[in-house]
Structures are given as C-alpha cells and as structure tokens.
Design an enzyme around this catalytic site. Sequence first.
Site, PDB file in Angstrom:
ATOM      1  N   GLY A   1      -7.510   9.336  10.007  1.00  0.00           N
ATOM      2  CA  GLY A   1      -7.990   9.614  11.559  1.00  0.00           C
ATOM      3  C   GLY A   1      -9.000  10.320  11.909  1.00  0.00           C
ATOM      4  O   GLY A   1      -9.236  10.551  13.173  1.00  0.00           O
TER       5      GLY A   1
ATOM      6  N   LYS B   1       0.960  -1.360  -0.039  1.00  0.00           N
ATOM      7  CA  LYS B   1       0.161   0.165   0.042  1.00  0.00           C
ATOM      8  C   LYS B   1       0.820   1.331  -0.024  1.00  0.00           C
ATOM      9  O   LYS B   1       1.546   1.537   0.898  1.00  0.00           O
ATOM     10  CB  LYS B   1      -0.789  -0.014   1.180  1.00  0.00           C
ATOM     11  CG  LYS B   1      -1.871   1.425   1.212  1.00  0.00           C
ATOM     12  CD  LYS B   1      -2.425   1.645   2.302  1.00  0.00           C
ATOM     13  CE  LYS B   1      -2.684   3.075   2.655  1.00  0.00           C
ATOM     14  NZ  LYS B   1      -3.414   3.441   3.928  1.00  0.00           N
TER      15      LYS B   1
ATOM     16  N   ASN C   1      -8.617   2.112  10.092  1.00  0.00           N
ATOM     17  CA  ASN C   1      -7.825   1.539  11.395  1.00  0.00           C
ATOM     18  C   ASN C   1      -8.187   2.320  12.585  1.00  0.00           C
ATOM     19  O   ASN C   1      -8.835   1.702  13.534  1.00  0.00           O
ATOM     20  CB  ASN C   1      -6.357   1.857  11.022  1.00  0.00           C
ATOM     21  CG  ASN C   1      -5.383   1.601  12.258  1.00  0.00           C
ATOM     22  OD1 ASN C   1      -4.382   1.592  12.205  1.00  0.00           O
ATOM     23  ND2 ASN C   1      -6.003   0.849  13.359  1.00  0.00           N
ATOM     24  N   THR C   2      -8.256   3.623  12.687  1.00  0.00           N
ATOM     25  CA  THR C   2      -8.575   4.450  13.603  1.00  0.00           C
ATOM     26  C   THR C   2     -10.111   4.356  14.077  1.00  0.00           C
ATOM     27  O   THR C   2     -10.299   4.263  15.464  1.00  0.00           O
ATOM     28  CB  THR C   2      -8.314   5.718  13.464  1.00  0.00           C
ATOM     29  OG1 THR C   2      -7.032   5.916  12.970  1.00  0.00           O
ATOM     30  CG2 THR C   2      -8.598   6.701  14.671  1.00  0.00           C
TER      31      THR C   2
ATOM     32  N   ALA D   1      -9.291   6.149   4.552  1.00  0.00           N
ATOM     33  CA  ALA D   1      -9.268   6.994   5.500  1.00  0.00           C
ATOM     34  C   ALA D   1     -10.411   8.184   5.732  1.00  0.00           C
ATOM     35  O   ALA D   1     -11.152   8.160   4.654  1.00  0.00           O
ATOM     36  CB  ALA D   1      -7.942   8.004   5.051  1.00  0.00           C
ATOM     37  N   GLY D   2     -10.690   8.277   6.921  1.00  0.00           N
ATOM     38  CA  GLY D   2     -11.668   9.086   7.283  1.00  0.00           C
ATOM     39  C   GLY D   2     -13.111   8.497   7.759  1.00  0.00           C
ATOM     40  O   GLY D   2     -13.970   9.300   8.088  1.00  0.00           O
TER      41      GLY D   2
END
Length: 325
Positions: free
Chosen positions: A228, A167, A276-277, A254-255
């Site tokens: 995040g 990635k 992830n977050t 993301a987001g």
Amino acid sequence: MNITVNGESHEVPENTTVAEIIAQMGLTGKRIAIELNKEILPFQQHTTHVLCAGDSMEIVQAIGGGQDDSFSFAGRTFKSRLLVGTGKYKDLEETRLAIEASGAEIVTVAIRRTNIGQNPNEPNLLDVISPDKYTILPNTAGCYTAEEAVRTCRLGRELLGGHNLVKLEVLADQKTLFPDVAETLIAAALLVKDGFEVMVYTNDDPIAAKRLEDIGCVAVMPLAAPIGSGLGIRNPYNILTIVENAKVPILVDAGVGTASDAAMAMELGCDGVLMNTAIAAAKNPVLMAQAMRKGIEAGREAYLAGRMPKRRFASASSPLDGLFF
C-alpha cells in the site's frame, strides 16, 4: 445435451442454434468461421442450424503471427499478466468496473467472518466477481502466524468448492506489513503438504525466494515496496536476481504506485504483477486500471524486444559519413 466447442465439452439445452453458442461466447458480429463436425458451416446458416448431441464445433478467427506470450503455473495458463485485488474500492460496482478495465484474469479475495444478522439481500463479492469468469485467489491477508494462514487457506478452499490455488502471506507487524519469512516458510511447507498450490508473498531476498520455490510453491511474489505504499520497486537488482535464479513464475506483489512501476517490473523479466491499492486508491480507479494494463503490456514487450545497452557517452543516431562540411 453435450457438445464440444474448440475442444472443450459444453452442456447446452436441446434445440440450441449455432448462433446462440456464438452469442454466449461474445462473438456475435465478429469475423469468425465455423466448422461443424469437420464441415464448414456457412455464415448464413448460423441462425437456423440446430445443434445435436455429440456435435463438435470449431470456431476460428484471424490473429497476428508470432509466439503465444501466455504464462502458466499450477496447470493453468493465463494471457493477462496483471493480477488485481478487491479491497479499498468505494463499492462493489466500482470494484467490478475497475477489474474489468484491468483485463485481469486472476483476482485475489480476503477471507473474513460473515456478519451475523447481515441482510440476506446484501450483494456478495463473488456475485460481482464471478468464479465463472475469473480465477479467484483466496489470500491470507491479515494473518500473523503460520497457523492462522493455514486455517484461512483451508476455509478458502471450502468456500470455493475444493479450490487449491491460494496466495499465502504471513505478516510480521502491523506497521510495515513486511512478511515474516520464518512463519511463511512454515506455512508454505504445511500447505504444500496438504495439497495446496501456493503463490507466496515474500520480501525481495533471493535466498528466501529460492527456499520457497524449493518447498514447492508454484509462484514466488517478492514485494516491490511495503504493501500500500506506492513507492515502486526499491531494489530492482534484488528482483532481477530472483528472476534469474527462479524456475517458477516470479510476480511482483505490493508497493506498485503507477503504470511505470508495473512496466519496470515487467522489464526486469517478472512474469506478472499483483496490485490493489495502486488502482483502488487512485482518483479514477477505472482509468488507472486501464493504465496498469497498458503498463504491463508495454513493459513485457520491451523485455521481449531487448533494450539497447546503456552507454556512458553519446552515440550519434545519424551516420557521420557524407557530411558536407
């Protein structure tokens, strides 16, 4: 000795029984049928029948009808459309439990320097998230130039024994963590030329996404919002345009903040979501991982079903004919 199970070659010890193979596959107690060398092997013989070199087994189960909804890229096929990261968890055990709950098959890992003097008995991430169970996706998180990203990918390939799937992300600054598209394009071209299979993080710009596809990236991963942030998809129409123009898988990266964000990405026609977050920073990461898994599944099913058209005014659900007043 070598045997074949469902078309794949396996090395097993001599005197291995059929029941032991079933146990290794996690199918003990499941309703399955066994064909051994094109002959049915009755259930009662599973524990006593000893396999021989060259044996060919077929293990089957009943499944629902309909088409397979897996997706493929870089010569690999995956059933789960949820990809997860490994950062920000309180410990490796929580990491393991959350990833298992997510049902993800692809797990991203960052490449970092080893701590000199580290306790040799300290657990390693890859001891918990085994490459035998998951497709490990090295990422270039924290890289701000094409050179840094290329070096990191090469180290990741060495770490994982020649693993070419990576990635790519090249960041522009530490405050926004937005991608530096110019550096990303350079890095992508260098990595593709070097034989890497590149899944690339970019902004939600349809032009940039198409250029990365044209370079040869195997998947393009536009952001939903800053990394995040948990803000969800800020530009759904841009994501929709990217999906409509693409000939490679598009995965939102993301987001994402909660399960409804994941469902929205899938309803737009995306092939998957990486997060992830949103899981790791939840009060209960394992429960959130389960929610994300369900959100992905629900959004994908809604996309396949084809939603009703939006209308400006009401449309009665019940017929008006036959009213008695």
